[in-house]
Design a protein around this motif. Structure first.
Motif, mmCIF file in Angstrom:
data_model
loop_
_atom_site.group_PDB
_atom_site.id
_atom_site.type_symbol
_atom_site.label_atom_id
_atom_site.label_comp_id
_atom_site.label_asym_id
_atom_site.label_seq_id
_atom_site.Cartn_x
_atom_site.Cartn_y
_atom_site.Cartn_z
ATOM 1 N N PRO A 293 0.701 -1.678 -0.086
ATOM 2 C CA PRO A 293 -0.131 0.136 -0.350
ATOM 3 C C PRO A 293 0.839 1.422 0.520
ATOM 4 O O PRO A 293 0.420 2.235 -0.706
ATOM 5 C CB PRO A 293 -0.362 0.019 1.357
ATOM 6 C CG PRO A 293 -0.599 -2.088 1.847
ATOM 7 C CD PRO A 293 0.360 -2.029 0.940
ATOM 8 N N ALA A 294 2.057 0.921 0.939
ATOM 9 C CA ALA A 294 2.703 2.549 0.627
ATOM 10 C C ALA A 294 3.488 2.740 -0.805
ATOM 11 O O ALA A 294 3.864 3.781 -0.730
ATOM 12 C CB ALA A 294 4.045 1.849 1.600
ATOM 13 N N GLU A 295 3.790 2.302 -1.581
ATOM 14 C CA GLU A 295 4.456 1.824 -2.478
ATOM 15 C C GLU A 295 2.685 2.512 -3.302
ATOM 16 O O GLU A 295 3.399 3.119 -4.543
ATOM 17 C CB GLU A 295 4.853 0.737 -3.710
ATOM 18 C CG GLU A 295 6.337 0.602 -4.642
ATOM 19 C CD GLU A 295 6.122 -0.560 -5.359
ATOM 20 O OE1 GLU A 295 6.245 -0.563 -6.370
ATOM 21 O OE2 GLU A 295 6.424 -1.514 -4.336
ATOM 22 N N GLU A 296 1.732 2.023 -3.617
ATOM 23 C CA GLU A 296 0.752 2.574 -4.713
ATOM 24 C C GLU A 296 0.661 4.125 -4.294
ATOM 25 O O GLU A 296 0.998 4.808 -5.008
ATOM 26 C CB GLU A 296 0.136 2.243 -4.155
ATOM 27 C CG GLU A 296 -0.342 0.394 -4.928
ATOM 28 C CD GLU A 296 -1.181 -0.637 -4.198
ATOM 29 O OE1 GLU A 296 -2.408 0.347 -4.207
ATOM 30 O OE2 GLU A 296 -1.426 -1.561 -4.567
ATOM 31 N N LEU A 297 0.858 4.111 -2.704
ATOM 32 C CA LEU A 297 0.774 6.108 -2.128
ATOM 33 C C LEU A 297 1.795 6.844 -2.709
ATOM 34 O O LEU A 297 1.620 8.072 -3.308
ATOM 35 C CB LEU A 297 1.037 6.064 -1.285
ATOM 36 C CG LEU A 297 -0.895 4.815 0.041
ATOM 37 C CD1 LEU A 297 -0.451 5.562 1.437
ATOM 38 C CD2 LEU A 297 -2.021 6.657 -0.601
ATOM 39 N N LEU A 298 3.189 6.221 -2.531
ATOM 40 C CA LEU A 298 4.228 7.056 -2.898
ATOM 41 C C LEU A 298 4.324 7.082 -4.874
ATOM 42 O O LEU A 298 4.847 8.291 -5.003
ATOM 43 C CB LEU A 298 5.601 6.098 -2.344
ATOM 44 C CG LEU A 298 5.580 6.312 -0.810
ATOM 45 C CD1 LEU A 298 7.067 4.843 -0.648
ATOM 46 C CD2 LEU A 298 5.774 7.836 -0.401
ATOM 47 N N GLN A 299 3.960 6.308 -5.420
ATOM 48 C CA GLN A 299 3.710 6.342 -6.567
ATOM 49 C C GLN A 299 3.320 7.484 -7.224
ATOM 50 O O GLN A 299 3.587 7.953 -8.407
ATOM 51 C CB GLN A 299 3.666 4.711 -7.470
ATOM 52 C CG GLN A 299 4.578 4.035 -7.095
ATOM 53 C CD GLN A 299 6.234 3.848 -8.307
ATOM 54 O OE1 GLN A 299 5.959 5.461 -9.313
ATOM 55 N NE2 GLN A 299 7.333 3.646 -8.058
ATOM 56 N N ARG A 300 1.938 7.576 -6.905
ATOM 57 C CA ARG A 300 1.240 8.370 -6.994
ATOM 58 C C ARG A 300 1.654 9.977 -6.888
ATOM 59 O O ARG A 300 1.429 10.663 -7.035
ATOM 60 C CB ARG A 300 -0.593 8.617 -6.182
ATOM 61 C CG ARG A 300 -1.743 9.082 -6.484
ATOM 62 C CD ARG A 300 -2.792 8.880 -6.055
ATOM 63 N NE ARG A 300 -2.872 7.214 -5.119
ATOM 64 C CZ ARG A 300 -3.075 7.334 -4.044
ATOM 65 N NH1 ARG A 300 -3.444 7.954 -3.371
ATOM 66 N NH2 ARG A 300 -3.429 5.829 -3.979
ATOM 67 N N HIS A 301 2.279 9.719 -5.564
ATOM 68 C CA HIS A 301 2.568 10.872 -4.957
ATOM 69 C C HIS A 301 3.441 11.333 -6.165
ATOM 70 O O HIS A 301 3.554 12.583 -6.561
ATOM 71 C CB HIS A 301 3.249 11.154 -3.592
ATOM 72 C CG HIS A 301 2.118 11.215 -2.831
ATOM 73 N ND1 HIS A 301 1.909 12.701 -2.361
ATOM 74 C CD2 HIS A 301 1.443 10.742 -1.953
ATOM 75 C CE1 HIS A 301 0.560 12.289 -1.397
ATOM 76 N NE2 HIS A 301 0.882 11.152 -1.636
ATOM 77 N N ILE A 302 4.743 10.607 -6.575
ATOM 78 C CA ILE A 302 5.351 11.001 -7.338
ATOM 79 C C ILE A 302 5.200 10.642 -8.919
ATOM 80 O O ILE A 302 5.931 12.126 -8.830
ATOM 81 C CB ILE A 302 6.115 9.519 -7.742
ATOM 82 C CG1 ILE A 302 7.564 8.915 -6.282
ATOM 83 C CG2 ILE A 302 7.399 9.502 -8.840
ATOM 84 C CD1 ILE A 302 8.276 8.216 -6.298
ATOM 85 N N ALA A 303 4.337 10.826 -8.938
ATOM 86 C CA ALA A 303 3.332 10.720 -10.862
ATOM 87 C C ALA A 303 2.701 12.576 -10.338
ATOM 88 O O ALA A 303 2.850 13.659 -11.314
ATOM 89 C CB ALA A 303 2.090 10.783 -10.739
ATOM 90 N N GLU A 304 2.129 12.615 -9.676
ATOM 91 C CA GLU A 304 1.585 14.546 -8.746
ATOM 92 C C GLU A 304 3.255 15.298 -8.701
ATOM 93 O O GLU A 304 2.641 16.116 -9.503
ATOM 94 C CB GLU A 304 0.901 14.381 -7.635
ATOM 95 C CG GLU A 304 -0.312 13.499 -7.431
ATOM 96 C CD GLU A 304 -1.096 13.655 -5.682
ATOM 97 O OE1 GLU A 304 -0.179 13.954 -5.267
ATOM 98 O OE2 GLU A 304 -2.135 12.700 -6.073
#
Length: 125
Positions: free
Chosen positions: A79-90
């Motif tokens: 779950p952390a990786e998904e959140l961090l990938q989303r933040h990287i895209a933002e």
């Protein structure tokens, strides 16, 4: 440990500890007979986790969901990786927007606007 001691140990203000409790990120600790909060030593690790997540740009809601996974005893990596990938895209999108803005500003600085501007000292005549 009491709230001030816990706050000092992790480098936050006592109000921050109380806020995390009100927000549901920290479980309400037992209280002494005189009403003081008595936090377990595990609260320090939890606050450090919260603070580290905030440094990564996660919202308290996102941190809360990670803590829920963590509290089950399962690894919160996925779950952390998904959140961090989303933040990287933002962040990438914001950097692209800022690069376009910078290019526009550089172009404006390089533009000769003298034909459009009145000579100095003639304003208001």
């Amino acid at each position: 440990m009491r709230v001030a001691e816990l706050a000092r140990q992790v480098g936050v203000r006592p109000d921050t500890v109380r806020y995390y409790e009100r927000a549901g990120l920290l479980a309400p600790p037992p209280r002494t007979s005189s009403g003081y909060r008595q936090y377990p030593s595990s609260a320090a690790d939890r606050i450090l986790f919260i603070r580290d997540c905030q440094r990564l740009g996660l919202t308290l809601r996102e941190i809360s969901s990670l803590l829920a996974v963590r509290d089950t005893g399962e690894c919160p990596c996925e779950p952390a990786e998904e959140l961090l990938q989303r933040h990287i895209a933002e962040i990438d999108a914001e950097m692209a927007r800022l690069a376009r803005l910078r290019a526009d500003l550089v172009e404006m600085v390089g533009t000769d606007c003298s034909p459009l501007c009145p000579p100095v000292g003639t304003e208001g005549r």
